[in-house]
Scaffold this motif. Sequence first.
Motif, short mmCIF file in Angstrom:
data_model
loop_
_atom_site.label_atom_id
_atom_site.label_comp_id
_atom_site.label_asym_id
_atom_site.label_seq_id
_atom_site.Cartn_x
_atom_site.Cartn_y
_atom_site.Cartn_z
N ALA A 121 11.42 8.92 11.72
CA ALA A 121 10.44 9.15 12.92
C ALA A 121 8.95 9.31 12.46
O ALA A 121 8.52 10.49 12.30
CB ALA A 121 11.10 10.08 13.58
N ASP A 122 8.24 8.24 12.40
CA ASP A 122 6.95 8.27 12.08
C ASP A 122 6.11 9.23 12.69
O ASP A 122 6.11 9.29 13.89
CB ASP A 122 6.29 6.93 12.04
N GLY A 123 5.56 10.49 11.90
CA GLY A 123 4.66 11.24 12.71
C GLY A 123 5.15 12.16 13.73
O GLY A 123 4.71 12.98 14.34
N LEU A 124 6.64 12.39 13.67
CA LEU A 124 7.32 13.41 14.36
C LEU A 124 7.09 14.78 13.74
O LEU A 124 7.44 15.08 12.62
CB LEU A 124 8.84 13.22 14.39
N ARG A 125 6.52 15.69 14.76
CA ARG A 125 6.30 17.23 14.50
C ARG A 125 7.76 17.72 14.69
O ARG A 125 8.21 17.78 16.05
CB ARG A 125 5.09 17.64 15.09
N PRO A 126 8.16 18.78 13.82
CA PRO A 126 9.47 19.32 14.03
C PRO A 126 9.33 20.49 15.15
O PRO A 126 10.38 20.59 15.76
CB PRO A 126 9.64 20.08 12.78
N GLY A 127 8.30 20.80 15.47
CA GLY A 127 8.05 22.00 16.58
C GLY A 127 8.26 21.23 17.84
O GLY A 127 8.32 22.05 18.81
N ASN A 145 1.22 -1.16 23.97
CA ASN A 145 1.26 -0.08 22.80
C ASN A 145 0.27 -0.12 21.95
O ASN A 145 -0.25 0.92 21.23
CB ASN A 145 2.63 0.23 22.41
N GLY A 146 -0.23 -1.39 21.55
CA GLY A 146 -1.20 -1.47 20.48
C GLY A 146 -2.74 -1.41 20.87
O GLY A 146 -3.48 -1.45 19.88
N ASN A 147 -2.84 -1.09 22.29
CA ASN A 147 -4.16 -1.13 22.77
C ASN A 147 -4.67 0.36 22.45
O ASN A 147 -3.99 1.29 22.78
CB ASN A 147 -4.23 -1.12 24.44
N SER A 148 -5.54 0.41 21.39
CA SER A 148 -6.30 1.78 21.08
C SER A 148 -7.41 2.22 21.84
O SER A 148 -7.85 3.29 21.54
CB SER A 148 -6.66 1.67 19.68
N ALA A 152 4.82 3.86 25.52
CA ALA A 152 5.44 3.99 24.21
C ALA A 152 5.78 2.67 23.72
O ALA A 152 5.86 1.73 24.55
CB ALA A 152 6.83 4.96 24.33
N ASN A 153 6.20 2.67 22.47
CA ASN A 153 6.39 1.26 21.81
C ASN A 153 7.84 0.73 22.06
O ASN A 153 8.84 0.34 20.98
CB ASN A 153 6.28 1.52 20.26
N THR A 154 8.31 0.88 23.13
CA THR A 154 9.65 0.46 23.54
C THR A 154 10.16 -0.86 23.44
O THR A 154 11.50 -1.07 22.84
CB THR A 154 9.93 0.88 25.08
N ASP A 168 4.07 7.86 15.94
CA ASP A 168 3.08 7.68 15.23
C ASP A 168 2.32 7.01 16.16
O ASP A 168 1.01 7.11 16.25
CB ASP A 168 3.29 7.23 13.82
N GLY A 169 2.54 5.70 16.24
CA GLY A 169 1.79 4.54 16.71
C GLY A 169 1.14 5.03 18.47
O GLY A 169 0.17 4.88 18.56
N SER A 170 2.22 5.63 19.14
CA SER A 170 1.63 6.06 20.29
C SER A 170 0.86 7.28 20.39
O SER A 170 -0.10 7.52 21.00
CB SER A 170 2.90 6.29 21.12
N GLN A 171 0.95 8.09 19.38
CA GLN A 171 0.00 9.36 19.34
C GLN A 171 -1.26 8.82 18.77
O GLN A 171 -2.05 9.57 19.17
CB GLN A 171 0.78 10.45 18.30
N HIS A 172 -0.99 7.84 17.89
CA HIS A 172 -2.54 7.41 17.31
C HIS A 172 -3.39 6.96 18.51
O HIS A 172 -4.43 7.30 18.88
CB HIS A 172 -2.37 6.31 16.37
N ASN A 173 -2.76 6.03 19.48
CA ASN A 173 -3.61 5.16 20.34
C ASN A 173 -3.42 5.80 21.68
O ASN A 173 -4.05 5.25 22.63
CB ASN A 173 -2.81 3.80 20.32
N GLN A 174 -2.73 6.86 21.70
CA GLN A 174 -2.75 7.52 23.35
C GLN A 174 -4.04 7.50 24.06
O GLN A 174 -4.98 7.90 23.42
CB GLN A 174 -1.99 8.94 23.19
#
Length: 636
Positions: free
Chosen positions: A68-74, A238-241, A252-254, A289-295
């Motif tokens: 799970a790319d970029g997933l924070r455990p918290g 989802n690719g829109n930054s 999200a990248n569903t 990751d992808g959604s967190q970058h581009n959100q």
Amino acid sequence: MFRLPAKLPRKCNEYVTDMQYIILEIIHYIEADMKLATYIYFTLGMCIFSCNWAIADEKPHNVILFVADGLRPGLINEKNAPAMATLLKNGVRFENSHSIFPTFTMANAASMSSGHLLGDNGIFSNTIFVNFPTKSAANSVTPFIENDSVLGELDSHFAGDYLNEETILAAARKKGLMTAAIGKLGPTLMFDHLARSGDESIIIDDSTGRAGIPLSTELKSQLQALGLPDTAPTRGLNGNSGNSSTPGTTVANTEQQNYFVNVTTRAILPSFKEKGKSFVLVFWSRDPDGSQHNQGDSLNQLMPGINGPTSMAAIKNADTDLAAIQKTVQDLELDSTTDIILVSDHGFSTISKQSKTSPSAKGQYKNVITGQLPPGFLAMDIAHSLGMPLFDPDNQNGLVGPGASLSKGNGLIGADPANPLAIVAANGGSDLIYLPTVNKAVAEKIIHTLSSQDYVSGIFVNDRLGRFAGTLPMSSIGMLGSAVTPTPDIVVNFASFEQTCLDPTTCAVTVSDTLLQQGQGMHGSFSRADTRNTMGAIGPSFKKHYIDPLPASNADLGITIAELLKLPIASKGNLKGRFLSEALPGGFIGKAIKEEVRSTTDQEGHATILIRQRMGEQMYFDVAGYPGRTVGLSAK
């Protein structure tokens, strides 16, 4: 003086208690040297466990690695990610887990797939200097390597194998196991980058059906029968930054990931079940990751940053994908022979573009908020300090004039772009600097420039250049080894700070050299927010309801999967991870030593501090930087 038993056991799973007693007696007599004692305890203990593991009953054995790319455990809980929370509760949760620094996707994919640190595998970041014009990246010498075509060029240029270490999928395939890697473009292919025919490992990513690795005739027929296309969908919205005035994505990248999951659960896993052979499958989820970058929830604002609704939807999207794969494993009655490992490549932070000291922040640029740092600020500030021209390797080596910024942040510094004095590979929360010619005077000038900037928090220098005040050697963080790609000469960690929340690793802010905007998401730094990743495992090989307190890293995963599948992998380098034996029933539980490595203080009053842990010869990097400028490193 201790005495050995008169007769050693004939079977290594007998008299284990006696063997452990011997080890403890050894430690008793050398306890003055705790580092040596720990090494002996760990090494001999591993011998006992490895011997027991080797004589275990041979059974069909499968491994699924879910990234799970970029997933924070918290942020894993019953609300955000119920499937992941259940896995970590019922299986093994690696509480003391680590991303590899620089904390970027391709660097960590290389470590996962090879079991080696970056000094051996040579994938130092997402953007690296390769010292040749890459056709697939517009002839840039600093390509972004999350691209199948670019990776193919790297293989061709570096004697057929840029990684210089065998991957777990390649080793499994050679042993006769079925292999597949599905998901995000770049890291997916990393796991078997030499399998490009489509008839070896199954490789499915963003470029499938376009410029990617072809699908086999058999798989195409399966997809057709199931009504699934043989071309992967794009990320769509989802690719829109976005840009400095227009927010990025709010979805999200569903769509793309639904395709990857359908191919995995309806075609690949049933086919593997039908063929009845052992398999290893990697599923690399681009979300969160992808959604967190581009959100687009936080344009130019640090709050909510990467904790808005789009990021939460992305976490849920990845969790839904994991749940679908787990259900398929159960429905196919593969759960008794299949281990599922959950991991993220790195943590995540909110982007800051603020600096009071940077000369570049005082300029005016297109699509950059006045007063904020432009893309490529590091290269621009170094060129300014050296009084040298700056060229853009991603724009036909064009000269960067007044009022212009770098198209992708990378820069060539010097009078001649074909023979630059220095190269900057911009990546996000940390940047790489290459010096084609060893020049200590230039290095010293660059280091002084970096130390005077408020956005810098820690500098690491290639050992070949010698030692400089305020810096630590790159060998101290596992970045010097047997790599065949060019090795950076200076690694720059950018400053980070905490927002107000209970868990600082879920709400950190990092100055980032990126095309993205303040308030969006990035990673790559040496803060604990970026080095703290997610890691857990469940299945027949692993303990149940176990919290592992020992340090673990993404490099350990490659070694552990190889051990689980009994894959013979010959290593070229020595910077390897370890077998996470303590997570297995009967596994040996060693002891970690925590270390603080401190540089001398430079003329600006800065010292680079590194906090790391050791298990035998393996190193785990918690946090590094200047005290008070890096999340997890106290000002005290």
